[in-house]
Write a protein that holds these residues in place. Structure first.
Motif, PDB file in Angstrom:
ATOM      1  N   GLU A 186       0.823  -1.208   0.000  1.00  0.00           N
ATOM      2  CA  GLU A 186       0.000   0.000   0.000  1.00  0.00           C
ATOM      3  C   GLU A 186       0.857   1.258   0.000  1.00  0.00           C
ATOM      4  O   GLU A 186       0.549   2.243  -0.688  1.00  0.00           O
ATOM      5  N   GLU A 242      -6.434  -7.364   6.054  1.00  0.00           N
ATOM      6  CA  GLU A 242      -5.599  -6.332   5.451  1.00  0.00           C
ATOM      7  C   GLU A 242      -4.944  -6.842   4.165  1.00  0.00           C
ATOM      8  O   GLU A 242      -4.804  -6.095   3.191  1.00  0.00           O
ATOM      9  N   ARG A 295      -7.702  -6.638   1.526  1.00  0.00           N
ATOM     10  CA  ARG A 295      -8.002  -5.247   1.148  1.00  0.00           C
ATOM     11  C   ARG A 295      -6.941  -4.707   0.189  1.00  0.00           C
ATOM     12  O   ARG A 295      -7.266  -4.105  -0.846  1.00  0.00           O
ATOM     13  N   SER A 343      -9.744 -11.466  -4.239  1.00  0.00           N
ATOM     14  CA  SER A 343     -10.025 -10.613  -3.078  1.00  0.00           C
ATOM     15  C   SER A 343     -11.497 -10.644  -2.706  1.00  0.00           C
ATOM     16  O   SER A 343     -11.843 -10.702  -1.517  1.00  0.00           O
ATOM     17  N   LEU A 399     -12.889 -11.727   0.784  1.00  0.00           N
ATOM     18  CA  LEU A 399     -13.589 -10.722   1.601  1.00  0.00           C
ATOM     19  C   LEU A 399     -14.918 -11.258   2.124  1.00  0.00           C
ATOM     20  O   LEU A 399     -15.262 -11.050   3.299  1.00  0.00           O
ATOM     21  N   ILE A 458     -11.922  -1.235   9.072  1.00  0.00           N
ATOM     22  CA  ILE A 458     -11.401  -1.727   7.791  1.00  0.00           C
ATOM     23  C   ILE A 458     -12.555  -2.075   6.862  1.00  0.00           C
ATOM     24  O   ILE A 458     -12.573  -1.682   5.686  1.00  0.00           O
ATOM     25  N   ILE A 475     -13.585  -0.326   3.282  1.00  0.00           N
ATOM     26  CA  ILE A 475     -13.747  -1.099   2.056  1.00  0.00           C
ATOM     27  C   ILE A 475     -15.096  -0.794   1.410  1.00  0.00           C
ATOM     28  O   ILE A 475     -15.194  -0.544   0.209  1.00  0.00           O
TER      29      ILE A 475
END
Length: 661
Positions: free
Chosen positions: A222, A275, A278, A296, A300, A328, A332
């Motif tokens: 990130e 994390e 994300r 993802s 998720l 978080i 998202i």
């Protein structure tokens, strides 16, 4: 033109649009002529011998695939011909990624807010100046320290190394660069990150923990994305002139993305895993990698299904991690496009209001989170307005957060979560004038998962009249070999009985998860109670009932311990008390007095112990009672030990009553 290669006396440039390529032999020789072949996937374009050292050709960076360039030098006087082939596939792929990144509007949509927050934060500017001018690193909550090398451990603390390897310093140097517009700061950042890439990216011989640490890898990814977006927005010229470095950033992103996609690397059903998911989705959207995005989304949905109980309480055993993971998921839902998330948004709605209600009740009257599990004594923030504004759950939260100044007072004083293992009682909500005078008791029956667990089955803490009375141990740090961390996680650090000749079933953690229950409770506004039992210790059943009479300011704690094997044991009941309280023992009555006010609690025991003793702080490496309100810090506290010997079926009632002297 962007220089994509400078090797063996040859430089190769491509224009910003990716439509023209130029090959330049950097030194013209006497008596020589030059030729160049451009080898595409399906054809070869030939430029015959000429006296000039430059060759240009039109290309389609996003379409036709240029694989290599071969140049020729003919020394006509000596009649010697030489040639060299340069494979530029990798460079062109990175340039293509770079070009797509520049054109991708999603990068602004997904990254701009964080970059703007970084560069507008004064503390980041201060820390950036410190690193650039004095070579001093100040990471997260640690003190500043001289920069040494990547595997340094100046505080003997994993959290510092973790912060270093997820590039926490990145935002500091970006903020300082934005403040000063001094490109030497970017050169410093380039040097630091390049040294990490050179040392670790393709090094299979290192076993240093934080190179491929699950959480650090995600956050490092990130940070690189945020660096690229900052350069794109504020210094595109520097990006073009430092393309080799920028290309190395896209190369590392590809490596990190592949790592995050690996099933064996994914820390499923943890906040670290969330994390990872994300950031993999963020990376997939920005680099237009559909496989990463699809992976993802699947993960998720699975994380959301696991993370919270049906009551909306996070399973990692700590109010601090409930808040962290909840935020978080909120970020998202709010930040990623709905067409990407698909049905994740509606699924999140089902638990979101319950998760916010839990925060409303778990917040202490001083608006701090309680230090249960791995939680620090810190206030929460209002990160929920955008999503919940206009709902009664948000109005109730606002009342709790602002200590009665805003919002709507909740209708219920008490909330019990039988499936999640919590009971939260308060005598009243008060108003802005007396809000902190409320009595607030939190009971925790057991753990819901292994992550961030402590040995705190049937534990409780008590806050009342603006101060702590019965406390927990807190987080301290994540270094399990540290004697204070070791203590903080054990039964000895909590307000529960310690029993001789028994232990947890260490080979089967699920035994702890599955062998506790809240089997009876009442949420009556003035006389609530909770009853729970567990068999988490071998051959032991412990039942505890806590009942409150708010009108009398009384708390009754009823304990029953049965040794299922009929073996007599020593049972020591523990109560941890802040160091600022005065403790006086009179037979089976204990008086605890405040040093801040005239308030007193008297604890009356139904049975007379063999011994009552009070211990404080540490003695050598033995920890009797300490408390960590903030990570990496601790202070002495005191523990009252009620010792009962030779018991196998034992009942104890502890009556706790507030009064004023």
């Amino acid at each position: 033109m962007i220089k994509i290669l400078d090797d063996k006396g040859v430089s190769i440039f491509v224009n910003h649009k990716g439509t023209d390529i130029e090959v330049s032999l950097n030194q013209k020789r006497n008596n020589c002529v030059y030729a160049c072949y451009f080898h595409f996937e399906d054809e070869t374009v030939t430029y015959h011998y000429q006296h000039h050292v430059n060759f240009s050709h039109q290309i389609d960076l996003h379409g036709s695939k240029l694989l290599s360039i071969r140049y020729f030098i003919w020394d006509k006087k000596k009649d010697i011909r030489t040639s060299e082939t340069l494979n530029i596939t990798k460079q062109l792929e990175l340039l293509n990624t770079y070009s797509l990144f520049l054109d991708n509007e999603l990068s602004s949509y997904l990254l701009d807010k964080d970059v703007e927050n970084y560069i507008s934060t004064k503390e980041n500017i201060v820390r950036g100046r410190m690193l650039f001018e004095n070579n001093k690193l100040k990471l997260t909550s640690f003190a500043a320290v001289e920069w040494e090398e990547w595997e340094a451990d100046p505080f003997d603390n994993r959290s510092w190394q973790w912060a270093l390897h997820w590039f926490d310093f990145n935002k500091h140097l970006l903020a300082f660069h934005h403040e000063t517009n001094n490109d030497e700061i970017l050169v410093k950042l380039k040097k630091i990150i390049s040294s990490w890439i050179d040392r670790y990216l393709y090094n299979d011989n290192t076993d240093f923990e934080f190179i491929w640490h699950d959480h650090a890898t995600a956050l490092r990814t990130e940070q690189i994305l945020l660096l690229l977006h900052y350069l794109k927005k504020y210094n595109p010229i520097w990006m073009h002139t430092n393309f080799t470095f920028v290309a190395s950033l896209f190369e590392i992103l590809n490596v990190l993305g592949e790592k995050l996609e690996e099933e064996d690397f994914y820390s499923r059903h943890t906040n670290h895993g969330l994390e990872q998911v994300r950031v993999l989705m963020l990376l997939g959207l920005i680099l237009d990698n559909k496989v990463w995005v699809d992976t993802s989304i699947l993960r998720l949905n699975d994380e959301l299904d696991f993370s919270f109980t049906s009551e909306g309480v996070h399973k990692e055993n700590s109010p601090g991690y409930h808040q962290f993971v909840f935020k978080i998921f909120l970020s998202i839902i709010e930040e990623f496009p709905s067409y990407v998330l698909k049905d994740l948004g509606p699924k999140f709605n089902d638990i979101a209001s319950k998760a916010l209600t839990y925060i409303t009740y778990i917040l202490r009257p001083d608006k701090n989170l309680p230090i249960i599990g791995d939680t620090e004594l810190k206030p929460t923030s209002d990160a929920y307005r955008n999503y919940f504004s206009g709902t009664i759950e948000y109005e109730n939260f606002l009342y709790s957060l602002t200590q009665g100044k805003r919002g709507t007072v909740p209708l219920k004083n008490n909330m019990v979560y039988p499936k999640s293992g919590y009971a939260i009682f308060r005598n009243n909500w008060g108003n802005e004038k007396d809000f902190t005078d409320s009595m607030h008791l939190i009971f925790k029956a057991g753990c819901s998962s292994q992550y961030h667990h402590q040995q705190d089955e049937n534990n409780f803490v008590l806050y009342a009249f603006g101060e702590d009375w019965i406390i927990d141990s807190g987080l301290y740090n994540y270094i399990n070999k540290d004697p204070i961390r070791h203590y903080a996680r054990r039964r000895q650090a909590h307000n529960i009985p310690v029993i001789s000749n028994t232990s947890y079933v260490h080979t089967d953690f699920n035994h702890r998860v599955n062998n506790w229950s809240i089997y009876d409770y009442s949420e009556d506004n003035y006389r609530p109670y909770v009853s729970a039992e567990n068999t988490v210790l071998q051959d032991i059943r412990h039942s505890r009932k806590i009942a409150i009479d708010s009108l009398k300011s009384e708390i009754k704690v009823e304990d029953n311990i049965i040794c299922l094997d009929d073996v007599k044991r020593t049972v020591i009941f523990l109560l941890h008390i802040p160091i600022d309280k005065k403790i006086e023992v009179f037979d089976n009555i204990i008086k605890i007095s405040s040093s801040k006010s005239s308030n007193v609690i008297n604890i009356t025991l139904s049975e007379t112990p063999s011994l009552i003793e009070v211990k404080k702080g540490m003695k050598g490496n033995t920890v009797h009672s300490v408390v960590s309100y903030i990570a990496n810090t601790h202070q002495d506290s005191q523990v009252i030990r009620f010792i009962f010997e030779d018991v196998n079926n034992f009942n104890l009632i502890s009556l706790i009553k507030f009064s004023s002297t």
